[in-house]
Motif scaffolding. Structure first.
Motif, mmCIF file in Angstrom:
data_model
loop_
_atom_site.group_PDB
_atom_site.id
_atom_site.type_symbol
_atom_site.label_atom_id
_atom_site.label_comp_id
_atom_site.label_asym_id
_atom_site.label_seq_id
_atom_site.Cartn_x
_atom_site.Cartn_y
_atom_site.Cartn_z
ATOM 1 N N GLY A 7 0.818 -1.210 0.000
ATOM 2 C CA GLY A 7 0.000 0.000 0.000
ATOM 3 C C GLY A 7 0.843 1.248 0.000
ATOM 4 O O GLY A 7 1.890 1.315 0.655
ATOM 5 N N ALA A 8 0.413 2.249 -0.757
ATOM 6 C CA ALA A 8 1.150 3.517 -0.856
ATOM 7 C C ALA A 8 0.194 4.688 -0.728
ATOM 8 O O ALA A 8 0.233 5.626 -1.502
ATOM 9 N N GLY A 9 -0.675 4.621 0.270
ATOM 10 C CA GLY A 9 -1.619 5.716 0.504
ATOM 11 C C GLY A 9 -1.031 6.747 1.439
ATOM 12 O O GLY A 9 0.052 7.272 1.217
ATOM 13 N N GLN A 10 -1.723 7.021 2.551
ATOM 14 C CA GLN A 10 -1.249 8.022 3.498
ATOM 15 C C GLN A 10 -0.075 7.510 4.333
ATOM 16 O O GLN A 10 0.818 8.273 4.704
ATOM 17 N N ILE A 11 -0.047 6.219 4.640
ATOM 18 C CA ILE A 11 0.883 5.684 5.628
ATOM 19 C C ILE A 11 2.069 4.967 5.002
ATOM 20 O O ILE A 11 3.221 5.128 5.428
ATOM 21 N N GLY A 157 0.921 14.366 3.844
ATOM 22 C CA GLY A 157 0.220 13.236 3.243
ATOM 23 C C GLY A 157 -1.165 12.993 3.807
ATOM 24 O O GLY A 157 -1.908 12.159 3.283
ATOM 25 N N ALA A 158 -1.551 13.705 4.875
ATOM 26 C CA ALA A 158 -2.879 13.524 5.466
ATOM 27 C C ALA A 158 -3.891 14.353 4.688
ATOM 28 O O ALA A 158 -4.426 15.356 5.186
ATOM 29 N N ALA A 159 -4.153 13.932 3.470
ATOM 30 C CA ALA A 159 -4.884 14.768 2.517
ATOM 31 C C ALA A 159 -6.281 15.147 3.006
ATOM 32 O O ALA A 159 -6.594 16.323 3.187
ATOM 33 N N MET A 160 -7.141 14.183 3.234
ATOM 34 C CA MET A 160 -8.533 14.476 3.565
ATOM 35 C C MET A 160 -8.835 14.301 5.048
ATOM 36 O O MET A 160 -9.986 14.314 5.453
ATOM 37 N N ALA A 161 -7.814 14.132 5.866
ATOM 38 C CA ALA A 161 -8.022 13.970 7.300
ATOM 39 C C ALA A 161 -8.534 15.268 7.913
ATOM 40 O O ALA A 161 -8.293 16.356 7.396
ATOM 41 N N HIS A 162 -9.230 15.149 9.043
ATOM 42 C CA HIS A 162 -9.796 16.330 9.709
ATOM 43 C C HIS A 162 -8.704 17.334 10.064
ATOM 44 O O HIS A 162 -8.920 18.543 9.973
ATOM 45 N N GLY A 163 -7.547 16.855 10.466
ATOM 46 C CA GLY A 163 -6.449 17.751 10.814
ATOM 47 C C GLY A 163 -5.424 17.895 9.712
ATOM 48 O O GLY A 163 -4.322 18.404 9.962
ATOM 49 N N GLY A 164 -5.782 17.459 8.511
ATOM 50 C CA GLY A 164 -4.847 17.477 7.396
ATOM 51 C C GLY A 164 -5.023 18.675 6.486
ATOM 52 O O GLY A 164 -5.263 19.801 6.947
ATOM 53 N N ASP A 165 -4.938 18.433 5.187
ATOM 54 C CA ASP A 165 -4.917 19.521 4.214
ATOM 55 C C ASP A 165 -6.135 20.429 4.303
ATOM 56 O O ASP A 165 -6.037 21.632 4.063
ATOM 57 N N LEU A 192 1.676 11.629 11.155
ATOM 58 C CA LEU A 192 1.916 10.473 10.297
ATOM 59 C C LEU A 192 3.349 9.932 10.381
ATOM 60 O O LEU A 192 3.539 8.714 10.455
ATOM 61 N N PRO A 193 4.395 10.781 10.390
ATOM 62 C CA PRO A 193 5.733 10.217 10.573
ATOM 63 C C PRO A 193 5.899 9.497 11.913
ATOM 64 O O PRO A 193 6.670 8.527 12.004
ATOM 65 N N ASP A 194 5.187 9.931 12.954
ATOM 66 C CA ASP A 194 5.232 9.223 14.234
ATOM 67 C C ASP A 194 4.570 7.855 14.127
ATOM 68 O O ASP A 194 5.031 6.879 14.735
ATOM 69 N N LEU A 195 3.466 7.764 13.389
ATOM 70 C CA LEU A 195 2.818 6.472 13.189
ATOM 71 C C LEU A 195 3.759 5.526 12.464
ATOM 72 O O LEU A 195 3.884 4.346 12.829
ATOM 73 N N ALA A 196 4.435 6.014 11.434
ATOM 74 C CA ALA A 196 5.400 5.179 10.717
ATOM 75 C C ALA A 196 6.498 4.695 11.658
ATOM 76 O O ALA A 196 6.874 3.515 11.648
ATOM 77 N N ALA A 197 7.015 5.602 12.489
ATOM 78 C CA ALA A 197 8.069 5.226 13.430
ATOM 79 C C ALA A 197 7.571 4.179 14.423
ATOM 80 O O ALA A 197 8.300 3.252 14.792
ATOM 81 N N ALA A 198 6.323 4.316 14.869
ATOM 82 C CA ALA A 198 5.751 3.351 15.805
ATOM 83 C C ALA A 198 5.599 1.983 15.151
ATOM 84 O O ALA A 198 5.856 0.940 15.784
ATOM 85 N N MET A 199 5.196 1.956 13.890
ATOM 86 C CA MET A 199 5.058 0.687 13.188
ATOM 87 C C MET A 199 6.413 0.016 12.996
ATOM 88 O O MET A 199 6.548 -1.204 13.160
ATOM 89 N N VAL A 200 7.413 0.796 12.668
ATOM 90 C CA VAL A 200 8.763 0.242 12.508
ATOM 91 C C VAL A 200 9.277 -0.283 13.846
ATOM 92 O O VAL A 200 9.884 -1.357 13.917
#
Length: 304
Positions: A7-11, A157-165, A192-200
């Motif tokens: 997947g190559a969406g927001q995350i 990258g948080a395009a349509m999120a409530h706190g995004g674009d 979002l970069p924190d979520l990526a770091a948490a997943m890693v």
């Protein structure tokens, strides 16, 4: 460690880029073959519902980050697309001994009290019930799975999120920000970069719980909009909320808006997370807001 991001969406791009920037070779698989450009990122095509294709993709993989979104924000679409996808991925993970790491939302959980180590599954919406079913299937699988629970996204990258674009543009340019529900309530946000770091970090761990909390900061919607405005050099921000009843009225004739209205409780009540129970600390709000408004100010945060 051999790592596959599906997947190559927001995350997905954030996960792949973080891995590549720390020197890991990573493969990004999507139906279209898209993904971030980096010397250590290999992009390939994959139908993640095809068992034989998954067997080939999982043959030499240790960890899979499953970052696929449904094609629309509606219960009928989620119910049609997500369960078959996850069944196929879990079955392949069981056959090949692969650890699957998922970004997860708060939708399935009881949000009447702060989310902490004792997460209680108590969905309040159709979307939440689908998430609860997916979590139940992961727990029943013989494959190792880790679900990283994030709150509402913000960040690049948080395009349509409530706190995004939809919030960033108006706040940074001096136009009126129009968030949903109450703008004065405390709300947990995941960068979002924190979520990526948490997943890693979850993938790196040799053991751990099946469900962990991603980093969050707490800010009202007004405070988040003000952080964007200040990052753009403005002293104030104009905020005018869209009331939940207005969404419900439109939702009578629009399925997409109806799904959003059903989730409006997240913005008409406080949404709190025990920050001491998260997998790692969050990026400070002012630092994250500056990175969103001015991409040139972004820097890679060293993570374990």
């Amino acid at each position: 460690m051999s790592i596959l991001v599906i997947g190559a969406g927001q995350i997905g791009p954030h996960v792949a880029t973080l891995l590549a920037e720390r020197g890991e070779a990573v493969t990004v698989a999507t139906r279209s073959g898209s993904g971030p450009e980096h010397p250590l990122v290999t992009r390939t095509r994959l139908d993640a519902t095809d068992a034989s294709a998954l067997d080939r993709a999982f043959a030499d993989v240790d960890v899979v980050h499953l970052c696929v979104h449904a094609s629309a924000y509606r219960p009928d679409v989620w119910g049609r697309e997500l369960p078959p996808l996850e069944r196929a991925v879990l079955a392949a993970a069981e056959r090949h001994g692969v650890h699957v790491v998922y970004p997860e939302s708060v939708y399935a959980f009881d949000t009447n009290a702060p989310l902490g180590t004792d997460l209680r599954v108590a969905p309040r919406s159709a979307l939440g019930r689908i998430r609860a079913t997916l979590l139940e299937r992961r727990a029943a699988s013989t494959a190792r799975t880790t679900s990283v629970v994030a709150s509402d996204f913000y960040g690049p990258g948080a395009a349509m999120a409530h706190g995004g674009d939809r919030m960033v543009g108006p706040a940074a340019s001096g136009r009126t920000v129009r968030p949903l529900g109450r703008v004065d309530l405390p709300h947990a946000w995941t960068y979002l970069p924190d979520l990526a770091a948490a997943m890693v970090a979850a993938a790196d761990a040799t053991a751990g719980p099946d469900v962990v909390l991603a980093p969050v900061v707490h800010a009202s919607q007004h405070e988040l909009a003000l952080a964007y405005a200040r990052a753009a050099g403005r002293d104030d921000v104009r905020v005018r909320a869209v009331p939940a009843w207005a969404l419900r009225a439109v939702g009578v004739v629009n399925a997409d808006v109806r799904a959003m209205a059903e989730m409006s409780y997240l913005f008409t009540e406080p949404l709190l997370v025990d920050e001491g129970a998260t997998i790692m600390p969050a990026t400070p709000l002012d630092v994250a807001a500056a990175a969103v408004v001015d991409p040139a100010s972004r820097s890679t945060v060293a993570r374990p």
